[in-house]
Enzyme design. Structure first.
Site, short mmCIF file in Angstrom:
data_model
loop_
_atom_site.label_atom_id
_atom_site.label_comp_id
_atom_site.label_asym_id
_atom_site.label_seq_id
_atom_site.Cartn_x
_atom_site.Cartn_y
_atom_site.Cartn_z
N HIS A 34 -10.22 -1.48 0.59
CA HIS A 34 -10.40 -2.93 0.75
C HIS A 34 -10.88 -3.27 2.15
O HIS A 34 -10.77 -2.47 3.08
CB HIS A 34 -9.08 -3.66 0.49
CG HIS A 34 -8.00 -3.35 1.51
ND1 HIS A 34 -7.30 -2.17 1.49
CD2 HIS A 34 -7.54 -4.04 2.57
CE1 HIS A 34 -6.43 -2.16 2.50
NE2 HIS A 34 -6.57 -3.28 3.19
N ASP A 60 -9.97 -6.41 4.81
CA ASP A 60 -8.84 -7.34 4.88
C ASP A 60 -9.25 -8.78 4.57
O ASP A 60 -10.25 -9.30 5.10
CB ASP A 60 -8.20 -7.29 6.28
CG ASP A 60 -7.42 -6.00 6.51
OD1 ASP A 60 -7.01 -5.37 5.52
OD2 ASP A 60 -7.24 -5.63 7.68
N HIS A 70 -11.03 0.03 4.35
CA HIS A 70 -10.04 1.06 4.69
C HIS A 70 -9.08 1.28 3.53
O HIS A 70 -9.01 0.48 2.58
CB HIS A 70 -9.31 0.71 5.99
CG HIS A 70 -8.67 -0.64 5.98
ND1 HIS A 70 -9.38 -1.80 6.21
CD2 HIS A 70 -7.39 -1.03 5.76
CE1 HIS A 70 -8.56 -2.84 6.16
NE2 HIS A 70 -7.35 -2.40 5.86
N ARG A 108 0.29 -5.34 12.23
CA ARG A 108 -1.10 -5.79 12.34
C ARG A 108 -1.22 -7.20 12.88
O ARG A 108 -0.48 -8.09 12.46
CB ARG A 108 -1.75 -5.73 10.94
CG ARG A 108 -3.24 -6.05 10.94
CD ARG A 108 -3.80 -5.98 9.54
NE ARG A 108 -3.71 -7.26 8.86
CZ ARG A 108 -3.92 -7.44 7.56
NH1 ARG A 108 -4.20 -6.41 6.78
NH2 ARG A 108 -3.84 -8.64 7.02
O1 LIG Z 1 -1.10 1.01 6.52
C1 LIG Z 1 -2.21 1.19 6.99
O2 LIG Z 1 -2.54 2.20 7.60
C2 LIG Z 1 -3.27 0.15 6.80
C3 LIG Z 1 -2.74 -1.03 6.11
C4 LIG Z 1 -3.78 -2.07 5.92
O3 LIG Z 1 -4.47 -2.11 4.95
C5 LIG Z 1 -3.97 -3.05 6.99
O4 LIG Z 1 -3.26 -3.00 8.00
O5 LIG Z 1 -4.84 -3.89 6.85
FE LIG Z 2 -5.89 -3.66 5.14
#
Ligand SMILES: O=C(O)CCC(=O)C(=O)O
Ligand SMILES: [Fe+2]
Length: 317
Positions: free
Chosen positions: A112, A114, A268, A283
């Site tokens: 995806h 974000d 990602h 995040r």
């Molecule tokens: O858990 C992760 O490494 C990435 C998670 C994710 O998709 C994000 O932080 O946007």
């Molecule tokens: Fe993500």
């Protein structure tokens, strides 16, 4: 913990770009940046070097950022631009920080970009490895600019005028294994408590680099003018191009690592292979602008307003 924070705040000095070095990790995507301690006090030059590296390599990694906590992560993030709230619907951390904490399956083990279900797709995501399992739990990024560039001309001709509907009420069944849907942090109901639907061009012109990038990922519901079966075929065809291994970089997290990606030029996937170990990443998100197609048309909101997510309500600061 307290000692670490005190030491950091009292000894933080602007890092000169001279002490900073950028090292490619993969041929098409990813670089490691060394010689910098992330903070809100970095010099303009250092921030400019970091920003350029993100735009060029699409995702950059910093090691040993143990001094960071939510507050200092935010202070650094604001140097790249105004931040969004943590998430349009989910509240797992604080008003600005999304905590992604899991001891098994997680909602991010699907390709995806974000928050593409809103009109102002985030510009940068800044992710801090807070608790990293001993093994597993890597994250993989793909470059959506090189993916577009490598398409045969005939396929470029098709996608150049193609639009897709993105929604937070996307098709979970197509994205996840059944066992992975069981995310204890938030329910599907919470994720979709406000419904968002936005029509984006499949190819957008990047506002900073002018590169053409593919806007896809698991929030895509369907392509405009195509039925569900056709949409699925087309989606898989394009996603396979994006996620081709040569077009990706895989990061093996260590405690204190930070990853920053250009959310306008990447997808990602977080790999859910850490058994029952605890894994937490935190995040923050830098606001982005509304995608623009090759022929100059802007994405269109079909449902849901992201004004609060982008803090137009002036709730804070
Ligand atoms: O858990 C992760 O490494 C990435 C998670 C994710 O998709 C994000 O932080 O946007
Ligand atoms: Fe993500």
């Amino acid at each position: 913990m307290t000692i670490q924070i005190e030491r950091t705040s009292s000894t933080t000095t602007p890092t000169s770009p001279a002490g900073l070095s950028v090292h490619k990790v993969g041929g098409r995507v990813g670089a490691r940046i060394e010689g910098v301690q992330l903070s809100g006090d970095l010099s303009e030059d250092t921030v400019a070097v970091i920003r350029d590296a993100i735009l060029k390599h699409k995702v950059v990694f910093f090691g040993d950022q143990h001094h960071l906590d939510d507050e200092t992560q935010i202070a650094f993030g604001e140097r790249l631009g105004p931040l969004t709230t943590a998430h349009p619907t989910v509240n797992t951390g604080s008003s600005r920080v999304l905590s992604l904490k899991a001891t098994k399956g997680m909602a991010a083990n699907s390709w995806h970009t974000d928050v593409t279900f809103v009109d102002r797709v985030p510009a940068f995501s800044i992710l801090r490895g807070a608790t990293i399992p001993e093994y597993g739990g890597n994250t993989v990024w793909a470059n959506t600019a090189t993916a577009y560039e490598a398409l045969p001309e005939s396929l470029k001709a098709l996608v150049d005028g193609l639009w897709a509907v993105h929604s937070n009420d996307y098709d979970y069944a197509n994205s996840f294994d059944t066992e992975d849907q069981n995310n204890p942090q938030y329910t599907r109901e919470e994720f979709t408590r406000v419904l968002y639907k936005t029509e984006h061009p499949v190819v957008r012109v990047h506002p900073e680099t002018s590169e053409r990038t593919l806007v896809l990922g698991h929030f895509v519901q369907k392509f405009v003018g195509f039925n569900p079966k056709e949409s699925a075929i087309l989606f898989n065809l394009l996603q396979d191009r994006v996620t081709k291994l040569e077009n990706t970089v895989r990061w093996h997290w260590r405690q204190g690592d930070v990853a920053i990606w250009d959310n306008r030029a990447t997808q990602h996937y977080a790999v859910a292979d850490f058994d029952t170990q605890l894994r937490e990443v935190r995040r923050i998100t830098v606001q982005g602008d509304v995608p623009v197609s090759i022929d100059g048309r802007r994405s269109r909101v079909l449902e849901g307003s992201a004004d609060v997510y982008n803090r137009l309500d002036e709730l804070i600061r």
